[in-house]
Scaffold this motif. Structure first.
Motif, PDB file in Angstrom:
ATOM      1  N   ALA A 191      38.479  25.338 -59.191  1.00 42.58           N
ATOM      2  CA  ALA A 191      38.613  24.533 -57.972  1.00 42.58           C
ATOM      3  C   ALA A 191      39.053  23.112 -58.270  1.00 42.58           C
ATOM      4  O   ALA A 191      39.369  22.351 -57.349  1.00 42.58           O
ATOM      5  CB  ALA A 191      37.294  24.521 -57.213  1.00 42.58           C
ATOM      6  N   GLY A 192      39.058  22.746 -59.558  1.00 42.41           N
ATOM      7  CA  GLY A 192      39.576  21.446 -59.947  1.00 42.41           C
ATOM      8  C   GLY A 192      38.560  20.324 -59.986  1.00 42.41           C
ATOM      9  O   GLY A 192      38.924  19.158 -59.826  1.00 42.41           O
ATOM     10  N   ILE A 193      37.291  20.656 -60.223  1.00 39.13           N
ATOM     11  CA  ILE A 193      36.309  19.569 -60.315  1.00 39.13           C
ATOM     12  C   ILE A 193      36.567  18.742 -61.563  1.00 39.13           C
ATOM     13  O   ILE A 193      37.219  19.194 -62.513  1.00 39.13           O
ATOM     14  CB  ILE A 193      34.856  20.095 -60.314  1.00 39.13           C
ATOM     15  CG1 ILE A 193      34.526  20.817 -61.634  1.00 39.13           C
ATOM     16  CG2 ILE A 193      34.581  20.951 -59.113  1.00 39.13           C
ATOM     17  CD1 ILE A 193      33.038  20.969 -61.892  1.00 39.13           C
ATOM     18  N   GLY A 194      36.024  17.533 -61.551  1.00 36.62           N
ATOM     19  CA  GLY A 194      36.115  16.691 -62.731  1.00 36.62           C
ATOM     20  C   GLY A 194      34.956  16.957 -63.659  1.00 36.62           C
ATOM     21  O   GLY A 194      35.021  17.802 -64.546  1.00 36.62           O
ATOM     22  N   THR A 195      33.843  16.277 -63.434  1.00 36.36           N
ATOM     23  CA  THR A 195      32.659  16.412 -64.277  1.00 36.36           C
ATOM     24  C   THR A 195      31.578  17.191 -63.538  1.00 36.36           C
ATOM     25  O   THR A 195      31.333  16.949 -62.351  1.00 36.36           O
ATOM     26  CB  THR A 195      32.106  15.025 -64.652  1.00 36.36           C
ATOM     27  OG1 THR A 195      33.151  14.260 -65.270  1.00 36.36           O
ATOM     28  CG2 THR A 195      30.936  15.133 -65.613  1.00 36.36           C
ATOM     29  N   TYR A 196      30.945  18.119 -64.235  1.00 36.15           N
ATOM     30  CA  TYR A 196      29.758  18.767 -63.691  1.00 36.15           C
ATOM     31  C   TYR A 196      28.546  17.977 -64.151  1.00 36.15           C
ATOM     32  O   TYR A 196      28.335  17.774 -65.358  1.00 36.15           O
ATOM     33  CB  TYR A 196      29.641  20.217 -64.156  1.00 36.15           C
ATOM     34  CG  TYR A 196      28.313  20.830 -63.762  1.00 36.15           C
ATOM     35  CD1 TYR A 196      28.029  21.066 -62.422  1.00 36.15           C
ATOM     36  CD2 TYR A 196      27.351  21.143 -64.708  1.00 36.15           C
ATOM     37  CE1 TYR A 196      26.799  21.605 -62.039  1.00 36.15           C
ATOM     38  CE2 TYR A 196      26.121  21.684 -64.339  1.00 36.15           C
ATOM     39  CZ  TYR A 196      25.855  21.906 -62.998  1.00 36.15           C
ATOM     40  OH  TYR A 196      24.645  22.427 -62.624  1.00 36.15           O
ATOM     41  N   ILE A 197      27.755  17.524 -63.203  1.00 35.43           N
ATOM     42  CA  ILE A 197      26.622  16.655 -63.486  1.00 35.43           C
ATOM     43  C   ILE A 197      25.329  17.379 -63.144  1.00 35.43           C
ATOM     44  O   ILE A 197      25.220  18.020 -62.093  1.00 35.43           O
ATOM     45  CB  ILE A 197      26.723  15.355 -62.662  1.00 35.43           C
ATOM     46  CG1 ILE A 197      28.040  14.631 -62.971  1.00 35.43           C
ATOM     47  CG2 ILE A 197      25.541  14.434 -62.933  1.00 35.43           C
ATOM     48  CD1 ILE A 197      28.395  13.556 -61.961  1.00 35.43           C
ATOM     49  N   LEU A 198      24.367  17.288 -64.024  1.00 35.79           N
ATOM     50  CA  LEU A 198      23.043  17.850 -63.753  1.00 35.79           C
ATOM     51  C   LEU A 198      22.015  17.046 -64.534  1.00 35.79           C
ATOM     52  O   LEU A 198      22.082  16.966 -65.755  1.00 35.79           O
ATOM     53  CB  LEU A 198      22.968  19.326 -64.164  1.00 35.79           C
ATOM     54  CG  LEU A 198      21.652  20.030 -63.829  1.00 35.79           C
ATOM     55  CD1 LEU A 198      21.462  20.146 -62.320  1.00 35.79           C
ATOM     56  CD2 LEU A 198      21.587  21.405 -64.476  1.00 35.79           C
ATOM     57  N   PHE A 199      21.073  16.451 -63.818  1.00 36.60           N
ATOM     58  CA  PHE A 199      20.030  15.685 -64.480  1.00 36.60           C
ATOM     59  C   PHE A 199      18.906  16.614 -64.917  1.00 36.60           C
ATOM     60  O   PHE A 199      18.480  17.487 -64.170  1.00 36.60           O
ATOM     61  CB  PHE A 199      19.461  14.609 -63.544  1.00 36.60           C
ATOM     62  CG  PHE A 199      20.466  13.586 -63.099  1.00 36.60           C
ATOM     63  CD1 PHE A 199      21.653  13.406 -63.792  1.00 36.60           C
ATOM     64  CD2 PHE A 199      20.234  12.804 -61.989  1.00 36.60           C
ATOM     65  CE1 PHE A 199      22.583  12.469 -63.387  1.00 36.60           C
ATOM     66  CE2 PHE A 199      21.147  11.865 -61.574  1.00 36.60           C
ATOM     67  CZ  PHE A 199      22.322  11.688 -62.270  1.00 36.60           C
ATOM     68  N   GLN A 200      18.417  16.371 -66.116  1.00 36.82           N
ATOM     69  CA  GLN A 200      17.302  17.157 -66.614  1.00 36.82           C
ATOM     70  C   GLN A 200      16.003  16.779 -65.909  1.00 36.82           C
ATOM     71  O   GLN A 200      15.084  17.566 -65.864  1.00 36.82           O
ATOM     72  CB  GLN A 200      17.161  16.943 -68.130  1.00 36.82           C
ATOM     73  CG  GLN A 200      16.024  17.724 -68.772  1.00 36.82           C
ATOM     74  CD  GLN A 200      16.183  19.220 -68.619  1.00 36.82           C
ATOM     75  OE1 GLN A 200      17.292  19.720 -68.515  1.00 36.82           O
ATOM     76  NE2 GLN A 200      15.070  19.948 -68.610  1.00 36.82           N
ATOM     77  N   GLU A 201      15.950  15.571 -65.381  1.00 36.43           N
ATOM     78  CA  GLU A 201      14.746  14.984 -64.766  1.00 36.43           C
ATOM     79  C   GLU A 201      13.740  14.613 -65.850  1.00 36.43           C
ATOM     80  O   GLU A 201      13.425  13.457 -66.030  1.00 36.43           O
ATOM     81  CB  GLU A 201      14.113  15.909 -63.716  1.00 36.43           C
ATOM     82  CG  GLU A 201      15.099  16.626 -62.788  1.00 36.43           C
ATOM     83  CD  GLU A 201      15.968  15.704 -61.946  1.00 36.43           C
ATOM     84  OE1 GLU A 201      15.874  14.474 -62.069  1.00 36.43           O
ATOM     85  OE2 GLU A 201      16.779  16.220 -61.163  1.00 36.43           O
ATOM     86  N   THR A 202      13.201  15.584 -66.583  1.00 34.21           N
ATOM     87  CA  THR A 202      12.364  15.295 -67.743  1.00 34.21           C
ATOM     88  C   THR A 202      12.571  16.368 -68.798  1.00 34.21           C
ATOM     89  O   THR A 202      12.732  17.551 -68.472  1.00 34.21           O
ATOM     90  CB  THR A 202      10.872  15.208 -67.388  1.00 34.21           C
ATOM     91  OG1 THR A 202      10.114  15.022 -68.595  1.00 34.21           O
ATOM     92  CG2 THR A 202      10.383  16.473 -66.706  1.00 34.21           C
ATOM     93  N   TYR A 203      12.572  15.945 -70.062  1.00 33.19           N
ATOM     94  CA  TYR A 203      12.704  16.889 -71.168  1.00 33.19           C
ATOM     95  C   TYR A 203      11.340  17.379 -71.664  1.00 33.19           C
ATOM     96  O   TYR A 203      11.292  18.272 -72.508  1.00 33.19           O
ATOM     97  CB  TYR A 203      13.469  16.247 -72.327  1.00 33.19           C
ATOM     98  CG  TYR A 203      14.956  16.167 -72.080  1.00 33.19           C
ATOM     99  CD1 TYR A 203      15.779  17.275 -72.242  1.00 33.19           C
ATOM    100  CD2 TYR A 203      15.546  14.977 -71.652  1.00 33.19           C
ATOM    101  CE1 TYR A 203      17.137  17.216 -72.002  1.00 33.19           C
ATOM    102  CE2 TYR A 203      16.909  14.899 -71.417  1.00 33.19           C
ATOM    103  CZ  TYR A 203      17.698  16.021 -71.590  1.00 33.19           C
ATOM    104  OH  TYR A 203      19.054  15.956 -71.353  1.00 33.19           O
ATOM    105  N   HIS A 204      10.269  16.804 -71.144  1.00 32.55           N
ATOM    106  CA  HIS A 204       8.929  17.229 -71.557  1.00 32.55           C
ATOM    107  C   HIS A 204       8.593  18.518 -70.798  1.00 32.55           C
ATOM    108  O   HIS A 204       8.380  18.506 -69.586  1.00 32.55           O
ATOM    109  CB  HIS A 204       7.905  16.136 -71.260  1.00 32.55           C
ATOM    110  CG  HIS A 204       6.576  16.359 -71.898  1.00 32.55           C
ATOM    111  ND1 HIS A 204       5.699  17.332 -71.458  1.00 32.55           N
ATOM    112  CD2 HIS A 204       5.968  15.740 -72.946  1.00 32.55           C
ATOM    113  CE1 HIS A 204       4.606  17.300 -72.202  1.00 32.55           C
ATOM    114  NE2 HIS A 204       4.748  16.352 -73.121  1.00 32.55           N
ATOM    115  N   LYS A 205       8.524  19.639 -71.509  1.00 30.95           N
ATOM    116  CA  LYS A 205       8.459  20.941 -70.859  1.00 30.95           C
ATOM    117  C   LYS A 205       7.220  21.103 -69.984  1.00 30.95           C
ATOM    118  O   LYS A 205       7.315  21.616 -68.855  1.00 30.95           O
ATOM    119  CB  LYS A 205       8.519  22.059 -71.912  1.00 30.95           C
ATOM    120  CG  LYS A 205       8.720  23.447 -71.312  1.00 30.95           C
ATOM    121  CD  LYS A 205       9.034  24.464 -72.385  1.00 30.95           C
ATOM    122  CE  LYS A 205       9.399  25.823 -71.789  1.00 30.95           C
ATOM    123  NZ  LYS A 205       9.776  26.799 -72.826  1.00 30.95           N
TER     124      LYS A 205
END
Length: 473
Positions: A191-205
């Motif tokens: 579809a031609g997106i640029g960057t896919y962004i996803l925040f981890q929020e926290t890496y502490h499982k």
């Protein structure tokens, strides 16, 4: 065992490795000889490991910290010059089935109005954004299996790219949506997106599980491994980040850099961008009820240490932060900022009524895009509306190789000047235009290649005199 090449979240974000890293940093936070050597190593512009950078973050010596800040500012100039890329978020929908305890879109919130933009409403919002002068959007949405489908996202992207209004056009759509499948990432790429962004929020499982008690986002592994699937689906520009304030900031800092190291090791290219949002109040969310908030000085130190550790990676800050805070961290590493933002579903075309507010978080910088652009130029930054790299195929490892070599400035500086000129001609207030004209006349002399300078000079003339648009290097 810490395995940076593994595709399993517990291996490349290894809890024991982070704890050992934090212990090592504590042991050496006053080791001035080691810290001096790490600063000297960082000055080579090749980056630092998560463990090395964690030592710098833990350092409390004022003289050493001053050296860290000066180096971060110099590295920012070396890789990104004085350009600041502009963007705006566009919230498509706040329907969500997750139970995230820090987000007002959580499923149990019966107070916030639920909205989803139709394609006609998207057109109106995009035209309003184009009339401000924006060329780059970041699409946002909650996670909902029937309301926010991949078909809806794909149609929305098609709609946005198809809108031509006066001289306005959205030239690049980035997207920040829930973790999904390799096949869906392929569709987004097509579809031609640029960057896919996803925040981890926290890496502490364990914290992650408590903060995400219900919904598909509660699956830590599936969420953390999303960038691997995105890259396997052909998306070579991905953006990561954590929400500072959810867990201990030094843990998050180490995890964030470990994630960057993993992507570099597994795919040959690290994250295109790193975002550094801080927890904010919103609707039924009281940020003060979370005990891991960080002050402005700590926040600035985090930005500086990220810039030193990954000198080639773009850094993003949003209108969550005040003008004062944004001004401080621009010098230390930030390369992209939003302006004139709305964090509600709709609101660009017409303001939301008070009883129908849908903001995801409170905005601390409410200035218009024109005011933000003028503010940047008053500090001798070049506000850039450039999207040329995406459209010229300079993404992924191609972009990173140019960035690491310093050659990307040969493209970015001319493109920044030409897209700023477009903004000044089409959207700027008289005061902003007058300031911008002086800035461009001065900055054109900094285009290093004489032939390129001549081309840019001619293109600027065509933009001004003939209403020509979309020149790019």
């Amino acid at each position: 065992m810490y395995d940076v090449n593994s595709k399993h979240a517990d291996d490349f974000i290894n809890h024991e490795e982070i704890l050992e890293t934090l212990a090592y940093a504590d042991e050496n936070k006053d080791n001035l000889e080691l810290i001096e050597k790490l600063i000297e190593k960082a000055a080579l512009r090749k980056g630092l490991s998560h463990r090395e950078a964690s030592v710098l973050l833990a350092c409390s010596d004022e003289n050493m910290n001053e050296k860290i800040f000066r180096l971060a500012e110099q590295i920012k100039k070396d890789f990104y010059g004085n350009r600041i890329v502009m963007f705006a978020p566009l919230y498509l929908s706040n329907y969500c089935i997750n139970g995230c305890t820090y987000c007002p879109y959580h499923a149990k919130n019966k107070h916030i109005p639920r909205k989803k933009l139709t394609q006609d409403e998207i057109r109106k919002e995009v035209i309003a954004l184009q009339d401000m002068g924006h060329k780059r959007l970041a699409l946002e949405a909650g996670e909902h299996p029937t309301m926010n489908t991949m078909d809806y996202y794909l149609k929305s992207i098609e709609t946005i790219y198809g809108i031509k209004h006066k001289n306005g056009a959205i030239r690049r759509v980035n997207i920040n949506i829930a973790a999904t499948t390799i096949d869906n990432y392929r569709l987004l790429k097509e579809a031609g997106i640029g960057t896919y962004i996803l925040f981890q929020e926290t890496y502490h499982k364990e914290s992650y599980k408590q903060l995400h008690p219900t919904g598909p986002k509660s699956d830590y592994d599936y969420h953390t491994e999303a960038m691997d699937r995105a890259m396997e689906g052909g998306i070579d520009d991905v953006g990561v980040g954590v929400l500072f304030g959810l867990d201990k900031y030094r843990y998050e800092f180490a995890g964030l850099l470990m994630h960057a190291e993993h992507l570099e090791a597994a795919f040959g290219v690290g994250p295109h961008t790193i975002s550094v949002p801080r927890l904010r109040n919103a609707d039924d969310i009281d940020a003060s009820s979370f005990t891991n908030g960080i002050d402005d000085d700590t926040f600035a130190k985090i930005v500086a240490c990220i810039r030193i550790a990954v000198p080639y990676t773009g850094m993003i800050i949003s209108t969550r932060e005040s003008q004062k805070v944004r001004e401080r961290v621009l010098h230390l590493g930030i390369s992209q900022i939003s302006g004139g933002s709305r964090t509600s579903v709709g609101g660009y075309c017409e303001p939301e009524p008070e009883d129908e507010k849908t903001e995801q978080f409170d905005v601390n910088d409410n200035r218009t895009l024109d005011e933000v652009v003028r503010w940047l130029m008053q500090m001798d930054y070049i506000p850039s509306f450039c999207t040329a790299c995406y459209r010229e195929g300079r993404t992924g490892d191609r972009f990173m190789s140019l960035c690491k070599s310093g050659q990307i400035q040969n493209c970015c500086h001319p493109n920044a000047l030409m897209t700023l000129e477009e903004y000044l001609m089409d959207y700027a207030s008289p005061e902003t235009k007058a300031l911008g004209d002086k800035l461009i006349d001065r900055e054109i002399l900094n285009v290093p290649n004489l032939k390129a300078r001549a081309v840019v000079t001619e293109n600027l003339r065509l933009i001004r005199e003939n209403n020509r648009r979309d020149f790019r290097f």
